[in-house]
Enzyme design. Structure first.
Site, PDB file in Angstrom:
ATOM      1  N   HIS A 152      24.652  32.459  53.325  1.00 19.57           N
ATOM      2  CA  HIS A 152      25.418  31.898  52.211  1.00 19.57           C
ATOM      3  C   HIS A 152      24.548  31.132  51.226  1.00 19.57           C
ATOM      4  O   HIS A 152      24.996  30.821  50.126  1.00 19.57           O
ATOM      5  CB  HIS A 152      26.510  30.972  52.758  1.00 19.57           C
ATOM      6  CG  HIS A 152      27.280  31.574  53.885  1.00 19.57           C
ATOM      7  ND1 HIS A 152      26.973  31.336  55.215  1.00 19.57           N
ATOM      8  CD2 HIS A 152      28.319  32.437  53.895  1.00 19.57           C
ATOM      9  CE1 HIS A 152      27.800  32.013  55.987  1.00 19.57           C
ATOM     10  NE2 HIS A 152      28.630  32.692  55.213  1.00 19.57           N
ATOM     11  N   GLU A 209      28.676  29.011  50.343  1.00 20.85           N
ATOM     12  CA  GLU A 209      28.007  29.701  49.238  1.00 20.85           C
ATOM     13  C   GLU A 209      28.178  28.925  47.935  1.00 20.85           C
ATOM     14  O   GLU A 209      27.228  28.790  47.147  1.00 20.85           O
ATOM     15  CB  GLU A 209      28.542  31.125  49.074  1.00 20.85           C
ATOM     16  CG  GLU A 209      27.835  31.872  47.941  1.00 20.85           C
ATOM     17  CD  GLU A 209      28.429  33.231  47.631  1.00 20.85           C
ATOM     18  OE1 GLU A 209      28.329  33.661  46.469  1.00 20.85           O
ATOM     19  OE2 GLU A 209      29.001  33.870  48.541  1.00 20.85           O
ATOM     20  N   THR A 212      30.154  35.471  45.429  1.00 19.79           N
ATOM     21  CA  THR A 212      29.989  36.923  45.595  1.00 19.79           C
ATOM     22  C   THR A 212      31.097  37.584  46.395  1.00 19.79           C
ATOM     23  O   THR A 212      31.169  38.817  46.421  1.00 19.79           O
ATOM     24  CB  THR A 212      28.650  37.234  46.293  1.00 19.79           C
ATOM     25  OG1 THR A 212      28.651  36.648  47.604  1.00 19.79           O
ATOM     26  CG2 THR A 212      27.472  36.712  45.490  1.00 19.79           C
ATOM     27  N   SER A 250      35.930  33.557  57.248  1.00 16.35           N
ATOM     28  CA  SER A 250      35.234  34.579  56.456  1.00 16.35           C
ATOM     29  C   SER A 250      35.987  34.817  55.152  1.00 16.35           C
ATOM     30  O   SER A 250      37.103  35.339  55.155  1.00 16.35           O
ATOM     31  CB  SER A 250      35.130  35.887  57.246  1.00 16.35           C
ATOM     32  OG  SER A 250      34.735  36.955  56.409  1.00 16.35           O
ATOM     33  N   SER A 251      35.371  34.452  54.043  1.00 14.14           N
ATOM     34  CA  SER A 251      36.021  34.600  52.738  1.00 14.14           C
ATOM     35  C   SER A 251      36.366  36.049  52.454  1.00 14.14           C
ATOM     36  O   SER A 251      37.496  36.376  52.079  1.00 14.14           O
ATOM     37  CB  SER A 251      35.113  34.047  51.637  1.00 14.14           C
ATOM     38  OG  SER A 251      35.646  34.305  50.357  1.00 14.14           O
TER      39      SER A 251
END
Length: 319
Positions: free
Chosen positions: A77, A129, A172, A230-231
């Protein structure tokens, strides 16, 4: 009633950045010996993190948990400049597992900072991130300001200092559709705003979102393998639900509720970019136990990207 079948999304699972990050940790342990310290979960997947712990990785949230003279790995990240500077000041040995596509965003922010621009970062507050990308900004290097925008509603209340000297970047792993809506709202308010030369949302995020939508058109239930933090995995399940299909995010096969599949004919299955294939295989096995008769894989966008490992780990493996 027709037999229940399973449709596999394509692509699914590990992306090049995740592959690289995990391999960096494994090779560091193999070549330097345990323990190897990793700042933050190297990728957001419980199974992967537990496996690396068993191999000798120690996961920490801050560098003050890392002993002097130790080796530390930065997660996929990315980290702020302050973290890098602290590691350098302490003389820690560092391997950087930051995804190269995240590093690209870091370079964009630093470039805008040097040019004195204001920057809008589109992303989720608190995500590592985003913290790393925000941390590329330094008031010492430029006169601008960086702003975080999480949703389209925040655009209306955003008050930048330099509306005619403004740029945007993005996390991202966002929803492509949501992000485009935010960008359009920003452009309507700030017509002079600059954007990146290429989309900051990574190819793997885009491909997996396209694939889950393909699943949703053909299935009456979509299961997404991925951890709750988890995105990109969360976005996949959200997209399926947004397209009108029942969807659940599961860490592994044990989390499947048999009631979910009652009356379902087509079960869609995909995995976030940080979820390994072994977990998908476990879900498939469980679905067969619950009555799934056939498994087929949809066509999708081929992925062949590979990111190089740090030079020292490549050389050590050869020697």
């Amino acid at each position: 009633m027709p037999a229940m079948d399973v449709l596999l999304a394509n692509p699914r699972g590990f992306c090049a950045g995740v592959d690289r990050a995990i391999e960096i940790v494994k090779r560091a342990i193999e070549t330097l010996g345990a323990p190897i310290y990793v700042r933050h979960e190297v990728v957001h997947n419980r199974f992967v993190v537990d496996d690396l712990k068993q191999r000798g990785a120690i996961f920490v949230e801050e560098l003050d948990e890392v002993p002097d003279d130790a080796t530390v790995i930065f997660s996929a990240h990315g980290v702020s400049q302050a973290v890098r500077q602290e590691a350098e000041r302490r003389g820690l040995r560092v391997f950087d597992a930051t995804c190269p596509l995240v590093t690209k965003v870091h370079f964009e922010v630093a470039r805008h900072c040097r040019a004195g621009r204001d920057v809008v970062l589109i992303g989720h507050a608190g995500h590592p991130e985003v913290e790393g990308t925000m941390g590329q900004w330094s008031r010492e290097r430029g006169a601008g300001t960086i702003y975080l925008v999480e949703d389209i509603e925040q655009v209306a209340t955003l008050d930048v200092r330099q509306p005619d000297n403004l740029a945007y970047t993005t996390q991202t792993t966002l929803s492509v559709d949501d992000t485009m809506g935010i960008i359009e709202a920003l452009r309507a308010r700030y017509p002079a705003m600059q954007g990146p030369r290429h989309d900051d949302i990574c190819y793997a995020t885009q491909n997996r979102q396209d694939a889950v939508r393909d699943l949703a058109r053909q299935c009456d239930l979509v299961l997404v393998v991925g951890s709750p933090n988890s995105s990109n995995s969360n976005r996949l399940s959200e997209l399926a639900r947004r397209d009108g299909v029942e969807s659940y995010l599961i860490d592994n096969a044990s989390e499947i509720d048999p009631a979910w599949i009652v009356g379902k004919q087509h079960i869609g299955l995909t995995a976030g970019a940080s979820a390994p294939q072994v977990l998908v295989d476990g879900v498939l096995a469980r679905l067969r136990e619950l009555g799934a008769a056939g498994v087929s894989e949809l066509e999708g966008e081929p992925e062949s990207m590979v990111f190089a490992l740090p030079k020292e780990l490549r050389l050590r493996l050869v020697s």
